[in-house]
Write a protein that holds these residues in place. Structure first.
Motif, PDB file in Angstrom:
ATOM      1  N   LYS A   1      89.562  29.445  75.558  1.00  0.00           N
ATOM      2  CA  LYS A   1      90.568  29.174  76.585  1.00  0.00           C
ATOM      3  C   LYS A   1      91.958  28.949  75.982  1.00  0.00           C
ATOM      4  N   GLY A   2      92.072  29.134  74.677  1.00  0.00           N
ATOM      5  CA  GLY A   2      93.347  28.908  74.017  1.00  0.00           C
ATOM      6  C   GLY A   2      94.158  30.176  73.883  1.00  0.00           C
ATOM      7  N   PHE A   3      95.350  30.016  73.279  1.00  0.00           N
ATOM      8  CA  PHE A   3      96.219  31.176  73.097  1.00  0.00           C
ATOM      9  C   PHE A   3      95.799  32.005  71.886  1.00  0.00           C
ATOM     10  N   LEU A   4      94.932  31.416  71.011  1.00  0.00           N
ATOM     11  CA  LEU A   4      94.401  32.171  69.875  1.00  0.00           C
ATOM     12  C   LEU A   4      93.089  32.833  70.260  1.00  0.00           C
ATOM     13  N   LYS A   5      92.890  34.025  69.738  1.00  0.00           N
ATOM     14  CA  LYS A   5      91.669  34.758  70.035  1.00  0.00           C
ATOM     15  C   LYS A   5      90.496  34.117  69.319  1.00  0.00           C
ATOM     16  N   LEU A   6      89.351  34.096  69.992  1.00  0.00           N
ATOM     17  CA  LEU A   6      88.145  33.493  69.435  1.00  0.00           C
ATOM     18  C   LEU A   6      87.547  34.413  68.384  1.00  0.00           C
ATOM     19  N   THR A   7      87.942  34.149  67.113  1.00  0.00           N
ATOM     20  CA  THR A   7      87.377  34.911  65.996  1.00  0.00           C
ATOM     21  C   THR A   7      86.995  33.935  64.889  1.00  0.00           C
ATOM     22  N   ASP A   8      86.087  34.367  64.039  1.00  0.00           N
ATOM     23  CA  ASP A   8      85.646  33.510  62.936  1.00  0.00           C
ATOM     24  C   ASP A   8      86.795  33.164  61.995  1.00  0.00           C
ATOM     25  N   GLN A   9      87.700  34.130  61.778  1.00  0.00           N
ATOM     26  CA  GLN A   9      88.830  33.896  60.887  1.00  0.00           C
ATOM     27  C   GLN A   9      89.773  32.835  61.451  1.00  0.00           C
ATOM     28  N   ASN A  10      90.095  32.947  62.760  1.00  0.00           N
ATOM     29  CA  ASN A  10      90.966  31.957  63.403  1.00  0.00           C
ATOM     30  C   ASN A  10      90.348  30.560  63.364  1.00  0.00           C
ATOM     31  N   LEU A  11      89.037  30.496  63.613  1.00  0.00           N
ATOM     32  CA  LEU A  11      88.349  29.210  63.589  1.00  0.00           C
ATOM     33  C   LEU A  11      88.354  28.618  62.180  1.00  0.00           C
ATOM     34  N   GLN A  12      88.203  29.465  61.186  1.00  0.00           N
ATOM     35  CA  GLN A  12      88.223  28.997  59.803  1.00  0.00           C
ATOM     36  C   GLN A  12      89.587  28.418  59.445  1.00  0.00           C
TER      37      GLN A  12
END
Length: 593
Positions: free
Chosen positions: A32-43
């Motif tokens: 639900k955020g402005f960042l896309k749900l990806t493993d790299q972003n989460l890391q």
């Protein structure tokens, strides 16, 4: 509070950044955020969160350590550190318990939220809505074949009359339960329609027309306009004509389908990322608890430092008083109102003890000097009479037997001896007066009258000296002994005159002046006398000794005048101060009502 915010503004900024980072991670986990749900972003987010959290902990630890060093050690009280420790524990323990309970509730809520029954219910609700829309779309596909069949069969009838053709379409619309029935050209333009308002017509996509151009089967338009299910088919018996029908979907069900799809996507996102959601929630909670703990400890440090510093100051002051040091003062610091009042009262008590001690010392000193003066007067007075009688006998016996020169020398010697005897008698009388000072008889007296009478009396000693008397009121009443206070004022004015006269010896043109002030301040009365005489600069280091008996600044003084003044003022619960000024002397008496 404002100073505290300014001092910790960097910690506040880091806290806000860390909190925003935590919420961003949480929203990213649930997609639900402005960042896309990806493993790299989460890391990246988790790494930033850990770094910010460690930085926040480091700054909080550094600030708390600095505050303890500055605020706690100064007060010098072990109880202070214990108090802060208990305060921190009372905040930390409930915070830890609440955080554990909150994490348990979150975990329990997520498990219940992701339960198989709920999963089945969510899937079923979506499938029901999806089945409804699929049913409507299938209906349009089957109904369009029937309508096309009737149209192709009735071509001869319909081509003869356009109105009949239109009536036929409306009938098909009713029978087949359609919302729109159109006959369109190959370019999508209308040939005939059941719509009353043709401006509401929306042509099918050109791609759809191309697909049915050489195909006899109907085309079901899945991605039709919002809340629509549409189909299109080529009419065999109508040259270049196509049948295009539309069925409106129920708006609520259509919206429900969209919401169900979104809910289903969100549900499975949470299901797949539930561990990350728990971690981000724990991180956010940890950040908030850390800041609250820091605020609690900081408040405890500030409060306890102010409180225990005051207590410690009182302990130090009381220890000094117990050892006999009454010059100690409790420092005036900003603290709670009650503590400030306690400090003020303690200092007032010290002042009162000091005043009482000084009064006792003065009384003891006067008693000692009175005893000494009484003994001296007695021992000196006894031989004076025999000495005087002996001088008289010597004068009578030898005056007639001496020649003129011897007689003159003899007479001068006797006069010198007689003069010295008179000075000794004067000293003895002063000793006797000092030793026999009566206790004061108190009654209401107007100080203005007493001072004016003494000015008139003493002004006769030297009329060249100007005496100014300024009084705030004409009736300044004090419960006092008239005679003793009159002696006080007389002695002080007389001392000023004598000081001016001594100064005149070296400067004949010198103009002497004495200024006297009497100020009534309701609770106390101030008597101030200022002169431009010699002053007591020469005795600046011995000002405290001026009031001692037998200490004098005059060649022929006995040192009892100011001692008598001091004793009288002490009996009247008053004080006298000698103030050094540039030219002359200034003395202030404070009468307390």
């Amino acid at each position: 509070m404002i100073d505290f915010i300014k001092k910790n503004i960097i910690i506040g900024l880091i806290f806000l950044i860390t909190l925003i980072s935590g919420f961003t991670t949480f929203l990213t986990f649930i997609d639900k955020g402005f960042l896309k749900l990806t493993d790299q972003n989460l890391q990246y987010l988790l790494t930033a969160n850990i770094a910010l959290l460690l930085l926040l902990f480091l700054m909080i630890f550094k600030e708390v350590k600095s505050s303890l060093k500055i605020d706690v050690d100064v007060s010098g009280s072990r109880a202070n550190i214990k108090y802060i420790t208990f305060f921190a524990l009372f905040t930390l323990i409930p915070s830890i318990l609440i955080s554990l309970f909150s994490l348990f509730l979150l975990s329990f809520a997520l498990d219940k939220y992701l339960d198989k029954k709920i999963t089945t219910a969510v899937n079923n609700s979506y499938e029901i809505a999806k089945s409804y829309t699929e049913e409507v779309r299938t209906k349009t596909q089957s109904e369009i074949i029937l309508i096309a069949y009737d149209l192709n069969k009735s071509i001869n009838f319909l081509n003869t009359n356009i109105n009949q053709f239109k009536s036929f379409l409306n009938t098909q619309k009713l029978i087949r339960d359609m919302d729109e029935v159109h006959i369109i050209e190959a370019d999508g333009s209308l040939y005939l329609t059941t719509l009353e308002d043709t401006s509401l017509y929306r042509p099918p996509l050109s791609e759809a027309l191309e697909m049915v151009l050489n195909d006899k089967r109907p085309l079901k338009i899945i991605n039709a306009y919002k809340n629509q299910s549409a189909s299109i088919i080529k009419l065999e018996n109508f040259e270049g004509k196509y049948l295009y029908i539309a069925k409106y979907l129920d708006e609520k069900i259509s919206q429900y389908l969209i919401e169900s799809q979104e809910a289903l996507n969100f549900y499975y996102t949470v299901l797949n990322k539930q561990t990350g959601i728990k971690v981000s929630f724990m991180f956010i909670y940890l950040v908030i608890v850390s800041l609250l703990l820091f605020l609690s400890i900081s408040i405890a440090i500030k409060f306890s430092s102010r409180f225990f510093r005051s207590i410690n100051n009182l302990i130090i002051a009381s220890s000094n008083i117990a050892s006999g040091n009454l010059n100690i003062k409790v420092p005036v610091i900003k603290a709670d109102k009650d503590m400030e009042v306690l400090n003020e009262n303690f200092n007032l008590m010290i002042n009162q003890l000091k005043a009482q001690q000084e009064k006792l010392i003065i009384n003891e000193r006067h008693e000692a000097w009175e005893s000494l003066a009484r003994k001296l007067a007695h021992e000196i007075k006894n031989p004076l009479t025999p000495i005087q009688l002996t001088i008289d006998r010597l004068k009578d016996k030898y005056s007639d037997k001496l020649n003129v020169d011897q007689k003159e020398d003899f007479s001068k010697s006797l006069k010198i001896i007689g003069k010295q005897i008179k000075q000794i008698e004067k000293l003895v009388n002063e000793f006797s007066d000092f030793a026999r000072m009566p206790k004061p008889v108190f009654k209401d007296n107007n100080l203005v009258y007493i001072i004016r009478d003494n000015i008139k009396l003493i002004n006769e000693l030297d009329t060249s000296i100007l005496i100014n008397f300024n009084n705030s009121r004409d009736d300044v009443i004090l419960n006092s002994d008239n005679e003793q206070l009159s002696r006080v004022f007389f002695n002080l004015i007389k001392n000023s005159i004598e000081s001016i006269q001594e100064k005149k010896i070296n400067n004949g043109n010198f103009k002497g002046q004495i200024d006297i002030q009497l100020n009534d301040n309701m609770s106390n009365i101030d008597f101030i006398i200022t002169d431009n005489g010699l002053g007591f600069k020469k005795f600046a280091n011995k000002v405290k000794d001026i009031l001692n008996p037998y200490f004098t600044t005059k060649e022929k003084g006995t040192g009892l005048g100011l001692a008598i003044v001091n004793k009288t003022l002490n009996d009247h619960n008053s004080s006298i101060d000698f103030i050094l000024i540039e030219n002359g002397a200034k003395i202030q008496i404070n009468f307390i009502r």
